[in-house]
Design a protein around this motif. Structure first.
Motif, short mmCIF file in Angstrom:
data_model
loop_
_atom_site.label_atom_id
_atom_site.label_comp_id
_atom_site.label_asym_id
_atom_site.label_seq_id
_atom_site.Cartn_x
_atom_site.Cartn_y
_atom_site.Cartn_z
N THR A 236 14.31 -7.84 -10.18
CA THR A 236 14.93 -7.04 -9.16
C THR A 236 14.69 -5.62 -9.53
O THR A 236 13.93 -5.31 -10.60
N ILE A 237 14.83 -4.58 -8.73
CA ILE A 237 14.49 -3.16 -9.00
C ILE A 237 15.38 -2.88 -10.42
O ILE A 237 14.80 -1.99 -11.12
N GLU A 238 16.57 -3.45 -10.72
CA GLU A 238 17.40 -3.18 -11.81
C GLU A 238 16.57 -3.58 -12.75
O GLU A 238 16.58 -3.13 -13.91
N ASP A 239 16.09 -5.17 -12.89
CA ASP A 239 15.47 -5.43 -13.91
C ASP A 239 14.29 -4.62 -14.29
O ASP A 239 13.76 -4.45 -15.51
N LEU A 240 13.49 -4.37 -13.00
CA LEU A 240 12.12 -3.28 -13.52
C LEU A 240 12.63 -2.05 -14.22
O LEU A 240 11.89 -1.60 -15.05
N ARG A 241 13.48 -1.44 -13.72
CA ARG A 241 14.02 -0.11 -14.50
C ARG A 241 14.35 -0.67 -15.78
O ARG A 241 14.23 0.51 -16.66
N ALA A 242 15.23 -1.62 -16.12
CA ALA A 242 15.50 -1.92 -17.48
C ALA A 242 14.23 -1.91 -18.51
O ALA A 242 14.11 -1.51 -19.49
N GLN A 243 13.27 -2.92 -17.90
CA GLN A 243 11.98 -3.18 -18.32
C GLN A 243 11.33 -1.72 -18.81
O GLN A 243 10.46 -1.84 -19.84
N THR A 244 11.24 -0.93 -17.98
CA THR A 244 10.55 0.44 -18.16
C THR A 244 11.27 1.63 -18.73
O THR A 244 10.64 2.58 -19.28
N GLY A 245 12.46 1.35 -18.66
CA GLY A 245 13.51 2.34 -19.26
C GLY A 245 13.54 3.67 -18.39
O GLY A 245 14.14 4.69 -18.61
N LEU A 246 13.17 3.26 -17.12
CA LEU A 246 13.48 4.33 -15.98
C LEU A 246 14.88 4.02 -15.14
O LEU A 246 14.80 3.27 -14.28
N GLU A 247 15.88 4.65 -15.75
CA GLU A 247 17.23 4.35 -15.14
C GLU A 247 17.44 4.40 -13.85
O GLU A 247 17.79 3.55 -13.00
N ASN A 248 16.91 5.53 -13.25
CA ASN A 248 16.94 5.64 -11.80
C ASN A 248 15.56 5.73 -11.09
O ASN A 248 15.52 6.41 -9.99
N GLY A 249 14.60 5.19 -11.60
CA GLY A 249 13.08 5.13 -11.10
C GLY A 249 13.39 4.54 -9.62
O GLY A 249 13.70 3.53 -9.64
N THR A 250 12.24 4.82 -8.82
CA THR A 250 11.83 3.94 -7.43
C THR A 250 11.06 3.04 -8.07
O THR A 250 10.71 3.08 -9.17
N LEU A 251 10.76 2.27 -7.11
CA LEU A 251 9.64 1.25 -7.36
C LEU A 251 8.37 1.70 -7.55
O LEU A 251 7.56 1.38 -8.50
N ASP A 252 8.01 3.05 -6.95
CA ASP A 252 6.93 3.59 -6.94
C ASP A 252 6.78 3.99 -8.76
O ASP A 252 5.86 3.88 -9.38
N ASP A 253 7.68 4.48 -9.07
CA ASP A 253 7.74 5.27 -10.54
C ASP A 253 7.55 4.12 -11.51
O ASP A 253 6.97 3.93 -12.44
N VAL A 254 8.35 2.74 -11.30
CA VAL A 254 8.28 1.62 -12.45
C VAL A 254 6.84 1.15 -12.12
O VAL A 254 6.42 0.74 -13.27
N TYR A 255 6.28 0.96 -10.85
CA TYR A 255 5.12 0.28 -10.91
C TYR A 255 3.94 1.30 -11.73
O TYR A 255 3.11 0.61 -12.42
N LEU A 256 4.24 2.30 -11.63
CA LEU A 256 3.05 3.56 -12.40
C LEU A 256 3.25 3.30 -13.80
O LEU A 256 2.31 3.40 -14.56
#
Length: 266
Positions: A236-256
């Motif tokens: 989920t977007i929450e999982d991806l934020r946790a994986q990247t450390g981007l607490e409030n990151g968008t999907l674009d942010d975590v993808y990059l």
């Protein structure tokens, strides 16, 4: 008797919590020749999920989809739809899904009505039932007056809508949609999104390849990111934020962040 009723009631609740697995890829490696394009791709889709498949051009998304459709055979690993192994001859497994390609593929000698009839015949569905289902879809996509016209009279967007109608009249357990928003006008995009959400609410599942990450973030339940032929994230977007450390990151942010700054998503 009280104890027995308690046990039965409790067991029923647990059964409802069990997810129905619609699609399972298990360590799939494959491609178009002996040299693999995708490596050990492993993911699943449960009943009632919209899952976004994201990656660069050449990342392996289309190759993955072709393996799911049975157009390519894995060099190793396996693919199952509702527990049935996908092969290029297993029509029983493939009957549970429909595919909408990025570019519309229609028969110029068949009218819109005949395309719908052909879809019913291909899936062994009652023609009258399918036309009843098509009625709402035709109105949704504003094609109800075009039933007896040929594709030569349609714009690219109209052709894409014909593909959508033919896929959604089947009401399969799994939809595979490749870049669904290309060629659609804003009203068509909103109509498609509403339709996908409706199907998800009816416990049907969708695997959607898209490069419009802002739209995917609004409607997908989960994301699978493929990079250089390998799955690098799934959650989920929450999982991806946790994986990247981007607490409030968008999907674009975590993808990059996950791909090291690559920007040309498709």
């Amino acid at each position: 008797m009280i104890y027995l009723n308690y046990i039965i009631h409790d067991y029923t609740i647990n059964l409802k919590d069990v997810e129905t697995m619609i699609l399972e890829l298990k360590n799939v490696t494959g491609g178009y020749s002996k040299t693999p394009v995708i490596h050990n791709i492993d993911f699943n889709i449960s009943e009632g999920e919209i899952v976004g498949l994201i990656g660069l051009n050449g990342a392996g998304k289309s190759t993955t989809i072709k393996h799911i459709l049975g157009l390519l055979s894995p060099q190793s690993g396996s693919i199952e739809v509702l527990g049935k192994k996908i092969t290029n001859i297993n029509e029983q497994a493939r009957a549970h899904m429909t595919y909408i390609p990025e570019s519309p593929i229609l028969y110029e000698e068949l009218t819109l009505r005949e395309h719908i009839h052909m879809t019913a015949m291909a899936y062994g569905l009652d023609e009258n039932t399918v036309m009843e289902r098509a009625d709402g879809l035709l109105k949704r996509f504003r094609l109800e007056k075009e039933l007896d016209k040929f594709p030569t009279h349609f714009s690219k967007g109209m052709k894409q809508k014909v593909m959508l109608i033919c896929a959604f009249v089947v009401q399969p357990e799994l939809y595979i949609i490749d870049e669904p928003f290309l060629g659609l006008d804003p009203i068509g995009i909103e109509s498609l999104i509403d339709l996908m959400v409706k199907e998800r609410n009816n416990n049907r599942s969708i695997l959607m390849s898209t490069h419009i990450l802002s739209t995917a973030e609004r409607y997908c339940d989960r994301y699978i990111i493929i990079h250089d032929g390998r799955k690098i994230a799934d959650g989920t977007i929450e999982d991806l934020r946790a994986q990247t450390g981007l607490e409030n990151g968008t999907l674009d942010d975590v993808y990059l962040k996950l791909t090291g700054g690559d920007t040309h998503v498709s």
